[in-house]
Design a protein around this motif. Structure first.
Motif, mmCIF file in Angstrom:
data_model
loop_
_atom_site.group_PDB
_atom_site.id
_atom_site.type_symbol
_atom_site.label_atom_id
_atom_site.label_comp_id
_atom_site.label_asym_id
_atom_site.label_seq_id
_atom_site.Cartn_x
_atom_site.Cartn_y
_atom_site.Cartn_z
ATOM 1 N N HIS A 1 0.821 -1.216 0.000
ATOM 2 C CA HIS A 1 0.000 0.000 0.000
ATOM 3 C C HIS A 1 0.856 1.268 0.000
ATOM 4 C CE1 HIS A 1 -3.922 -2.022 1.009
ATOM 5 N NE2 HIS A 1 -3.040 -2.985 1.201
ATOM 6 N N ALA A 2 2.073 1.162 0.577
ATOM 7 C CA ALA A 2 2.874 2.365 0.829
ATOM 8 C C ALA A 2 4.081 2.524 -0.087
ATOM 9 C CB ALA A 2 3.343 2.370 2.295
ATOM 10 N N SER A 3 4.419 1.494 -0.863
ATOM 11 C CA SER A 3 5.647 1.603 -1.672
ATOM 12 C C SER A 3 5.538 2.662 -2.759
ATOM 13 C CB SER A 3 6.004 0.255 -2.305
ATOM 14 O OG SER A 3 6.366 -0.667 -1.300
ATOM 15 N N GLY A 4 4.305 3.002 -3.146
ATOM 16 C CA GLY A 4 4.115 4.046 -4.149
ATOM 17 C C GLY A 4 4.279 5.455 -3.612
ATOM 18 N N LEU A 5 4.556 5.604 -2.313
ATOM 19 C CA LEU A 5 4.719 6.951 -1.737
ATOM 20 C C LEU A 5 6.076 7.553 -2.055
ATOM 21 C CD1 LEU A 5 3.217 6.483 1.867
ATOM 22 C CD2 LEU A 5 2.199 7.759 -0.040
ATOM 23 N N THR A 6 7.062 6.682 -2.312
ATOM 24 C CA THR A 6 8.426 7.183 -2.516
ATOM 25 C C THR A 6 9.050 6.520 -3.741
ATOM 26 O OG1 THR A 6 9.462 5.475 -1.135
ATOM 27 C CG2 THR A 6 8.715 7.460 -0.002
ATOM 28 N N LYS A 7 10.097 7.147 -4.248
ATOM 29 C CA LYS A 7 10.797 6.589 -5.413
ATOM 30 C C LYS A 7 12.260 6.995 -5.352
ATOM 31 C CE LYS A 7 9.889 10.677 -8.107
ATOM 32 N NZ LYS A 7 9.289 11.368 -9.213
ATOM 33 N N LYS A 8 13.063 6.270 -6.130
ATOM 34 C CA LYS A 8 14.485 6.612 -6.215
ATOM 35 C C LYS A 8 14.695 7.571 -7.377
ATOM 36 C CE LYS A 8 15.965 2.279 -4.219
ATOM 37 N NZ LYS A 8 15.578 0.927 -4.661
ATOM 38 N N GLU A 9 15.432 8.647 -7.109
ATOM 39 C CA GLU A 9 15.726 9.613 -8.164
ATOM 40 C C GLU A 9 17.184 10.019 -8.031
ATOM 41 O OE1 GLU A 9 12.201 12.338 -9.670
ATOM 42 O OE2 GLU A 9 13.523 13.432 -8.307
ATOM 43 N N ASN A 10 17.974 9.770 -9.055
ATOM 44 C CA ASN A 10 19.424 10.032 -9.010
ATOM 45 C C ASN A 10 20.054 9.443 -7.747
ATOM 46 O OD1 ASN A 10 18.903 11.654 -11.291
ATOM 47 N ND2 ASN A 10 18.458 13.408 -9.947
ATOM 48 N N GLY A 11 19.673 8.199 -7.451
ATOM 49 C CA GLY A 11 20.247 7.519 -6.297
ATOM 50 C C GLY A 11 19.705 7.972 -4.949
ATOM 51 N N GLN A 12 18.755 8.906 -4.960
ATOM 52 C CA GLN A 12 18.182 9.428 -3.706
ATOM 53 C C GLN A 12 16.710 9.050 -3.623
ATOM 54 O OE1 GLN A 12 18.922 12.906 -1.735
ATOM 55 N NE2 GLN A 12 20.848 11.830 -1.426
ATOM 56 N N LEU A 13 16.257 8.747 -2.409
ATOM 57 C CA LEU A 13 14.832 8.473 -2.232
ATOM 58 C C LEU A 13 14.077 9.789 -2.065
ATOM 59 C CD1 LEU A 13 15.007 5.450 0.189
ATOM 60 C CD2 LEU A 13 13.712 5.475 -1.948
ATOM 61 N N THR A 14 12.979 9.945 -2.813
ATOM 62 C CA THR A 14 12.187 11.172 -2.675
ATOM 63 C C THR A 14 10.700 10.819 -2.640
ATOM 64 O OG1 THR A 14 12.009 11.460 -5.048
ATOM 65 C CG2 THR A 14 13.839 12.588 -3.974
ATOM 66 N N SER A 15 9.916 11.836 -2.295
ATOM 67 C CA SER A 15 8.475 11.672 -2.235
ATOM 68 C C SER A 15 7.885 11.688 -3.649
ATOM 69 C CB SER A 15 7.878 12.823 -1.419
ATOM 70 O OG SER A 15 6.476 12.747 -1.443
ATOM 71 N N VAL A 16 6.938 10.784 -3.903
ATOM 72 C CA VAL A 16 6.260 10.763 -5.209
ATOM 73 C C VAL A 16 5.219 11.881 -5.303
ATOM 74 C CG1 VAL A 16 4.691 9.404 -6.672
ATOM 75 C CG2 VAL A 16 6.657 8.301 -5.595
ATOM 76 N N PHE A 17 4.605 12.229 -4.161
ATOM 77 C CA PHE A 17 3.550 13.258 -4.137
ATOM 78 C C PHE A 17 4.012 14.420 -3.248
ATOM 79 C CE2 PHE A 17 1.586 8.998 -4.422
ATOM 80 C CZ PHE A 17 1.077 9.082 -5.706
ATOM 81 N N PRO A 18 4.922 15.247 -3.770
ATOM 82 C CA PRO A 18 5.594 16.238 -2.914
ATOM 83 C C PRO A 18 4.656 17.300 -2.346
ATOM 84 C CG PRO A 18 6.099 16.615 -5.240
ATOM 85 C CD PRO A 18 5.390 15.311 -5.164
ATOM 86 N N ASN A 19 3.499 17.501 -3.001
ATOM 87 C CA ASN A 19 2.595 18.555 -2.530
ATOM 88 C C ASN A 19 1.456 18.024 -1.655
ATOM 89 O OD1 ASN A 19 4.108 20.404 -4.021
ATOM 90 N ND2 ASN A 19 2.967 19.876 -5.874
ATOM 91 N N ALA A 20 1.523 16.744 -1.319
ATOM 92 C CA ALA A 20 0.393 16.142 -0.588
ATOM 93 C C ALA A 20 0.632 16.105 0.913
ATOM 94 C CB ALA A 20 0.169 14.723 -1.095
ATOM 95 N N ARG A 21 -0.475 16.260 1.643
ATOM 96 C CA ARG A 21 -0.460 15.908 3.055
ATOM 97 C C ARG A 21 -0.875 14.447 3.130
ATOM 98 N NH1 ARG A 21 -2.067 19.978 7.604
ATOM 99 N NH2 ARG A 21 -0.061 20.629 6.798
ATOM 100 N N ILE A 22 -0.142 13.652 3.893
ATOM 101 C CA ILE A 22 -0.377 12.209 3.945
ATOM 102 C C ILE A 22 -0.972 11.865 5.313
ATOM 103 C CG2 ILE A 22 0.718 9.930 3.835
ATOM 104 C CD1 ILE A 22 2.928 11.290 2.073
ATOM 105 N N TYR A 23 -2.213 11.353 5.300
ATOM 106 C CA TYR A 23 -2.900 11.032 6.548
ATOM 107 C C TYR A 23 -2.768 9.550 6.874
ATOM 108 C CZ TYR A 23 -5.061 15.639 6.480
ATOM 109 O OH TYR A 23 -5.273 16.992 6.490
ATOM 110 N N VAL A 24 -2.432 9.258 8.122
ATOM 111 C CA VAL A 24 -2.316 7.870 8.587
ATOM 112 C C VAL A 24 -2.554 7.869 10.098
ATOM 113 C CG1 VAL A 24 0.204 8.026 8.937
ATOM 114 C CG2 VAL A 24 -0.846 5.795 8.485
ATOM 115 N N SER A 25 -3.052 6.759 10.627
ATOM 116 C CA SER A 25 -3.299 6.741 12.069
ATOM 117 C C SER A 25 -1.970 6.772 12.826
ATOM 118 C CB SER A 25 -4.121 5.508 12.469
ATOM 119 O OG SER A 25 -3.278 4.399 12.682
ATOM 120 N N GLU A 26 -2.023 7.339 14.017
ATOM 121 C CA GLU A 26 -0.811 7.466 14.820
ATOM 122 C C GLU A 26 -0.228 6.096 15.168
ATOM 123 O OE1 GLU A 26 -0.726 10.555 17.964
ATOM 124 O OE2 GLU A 26 -0.361 8.846 19.286
ATOM 125 N N VAL A 27 -1.117 5.136 15.466
ATOM 126 C CA VAL A 27 -0.661 3.784 15.808
ATOM 127 C C VAL A 27 0.108 3.175 14.638
ATOM 128 C CG1 VAL A 27 -1.446 1.434 16.360
ATOM 129 C CG2 VAL A 27 -2.558 3.405 17.437
#
Ligand code: ZN
Length: 285
Positions: free
Chosen positions: A116-142
């Protein structure tokens, strides 16, 4: 593309990956003679599944429910073991709608397992970055806490590369949260301790996304719980509560993993009364 309307909200399924998983694991303690009548399987006893994020185009912005299996996180061996036959093509799906990942304002994470979560990030020029840089990401605290400090069982699915690049975008909640006037998330536990569901309402129409409490239409029986669930009794009581709520409200139940159906409605007797089939995938049974 497969789409439904909830009032004025357009709901569209994006291409987030495909996999074949063991039917026994997907139906837990349910004997094969029972589940095999409801869902097709192959000669290796695997059932076809998807990992397709759901796009909500609302008056308050573009939202995604979960993020797909990603493109570059899994080795060939890992893909083989997890039965992954296709990775995500989320930005391609978005571009068909004239959108880019930059246009996603909110991501609603039911939970943070790798599929479910692997699509949140990607590798770019050897660095991990956010796929949705302008998004607020909601998830439960637990869920967020367990992801960053997994236990001996959950460390196989909560991957550091899926959370480190998005730390600054995450907004956690405890019991429930109203994201906008039309969209709410509620913590349920069950599948994972921090699992949450999504409720969407516009006018009289309701969409109920029960996440991995209801991975496919074949999991309608409240006792049909996946072997992956960490707290199956919680899954059962949450399914009882939310499936009857959805039936009473004549809600669309939507799916992230179902290969055949995107959304269904059930009546009080449990009979399927309406369905949205995935394009080009007629159910064989
Ligand atoms: Zn899942």
């Amino acid at each position: 593309m497969d789409t439904i309307q909830i009032g004025e909200i357009s709901v569209t399924w994006l291409t987030g990956g495909r996999s074949n998983l063991d039917g026994g694991a997907m139906f837990g303690v349910v004997p094969k003679p029972l589940w095999s009548r409801k869902y097709e399987y192959n000669e290796q006893n695997q059932i076809p599944l998807r990992t397709d994020p759901i796009l909500l185009q609302t008056k308050d912005g573009n939202m995604l429910i979960d993020s797909g299996i990603g493109n570059d996180k899994m080795s060939d061996k890992m893909k083989r073991n997890q039965g992954v036959t296709a990775e995500s093509a989320v930005s391609e799906s978005l571009s068909k709608l004239g959108l880019t990942p930059q246009d996603i304002h909110i991501v609603l994470m039911t939970h943070l397992h790798f599929d479910h979560a692997s699509g949140l990030t990607k590798k770019e020029n050897g660095q991990l970055t956010s796929v949705f840089p302008n998004a607020r990401i909601y998830v439960s605290e637990v869920e967020w806490n367990e992801m960053r400090g997994p236990n001996i069982r959950s460390r196989n699915t909560y991957w550091r590369e899926n959370w480190e690049p998005i730390v600054n975008q995450v907004q956690t909640f405890q019991k429930d949260i109203r994201i906008t006037e039309q969209v709410r998330m509620v913590h349920t536990g069950g599948h994972s301790d921090g699992h949450a569901i999504v409720l969407v309402q516009d006018k009289e129409e309701i969409l109920l996304h029960l996440g991995d409490l209801l991975p496919t239409h074949a999991h309608q029986n409240v006792l049909w719980v996946m072997a992956y669930d960490d707290y199956p009794m919680t899954s059962i009581s949450q399914k009882q509560q939310w499936i009857s709520y959805g039936v009473e409200q004549k809600a669309w139940f939507t799916f992230y993993h179902d290969y055949y159906y995107r959304a269904v409605k059930w009546d009080r007797e449990g009979v399927l009364t309406e369905k949205v089939e995935a394009e080009g995938n007629k159910k064989p049974l």
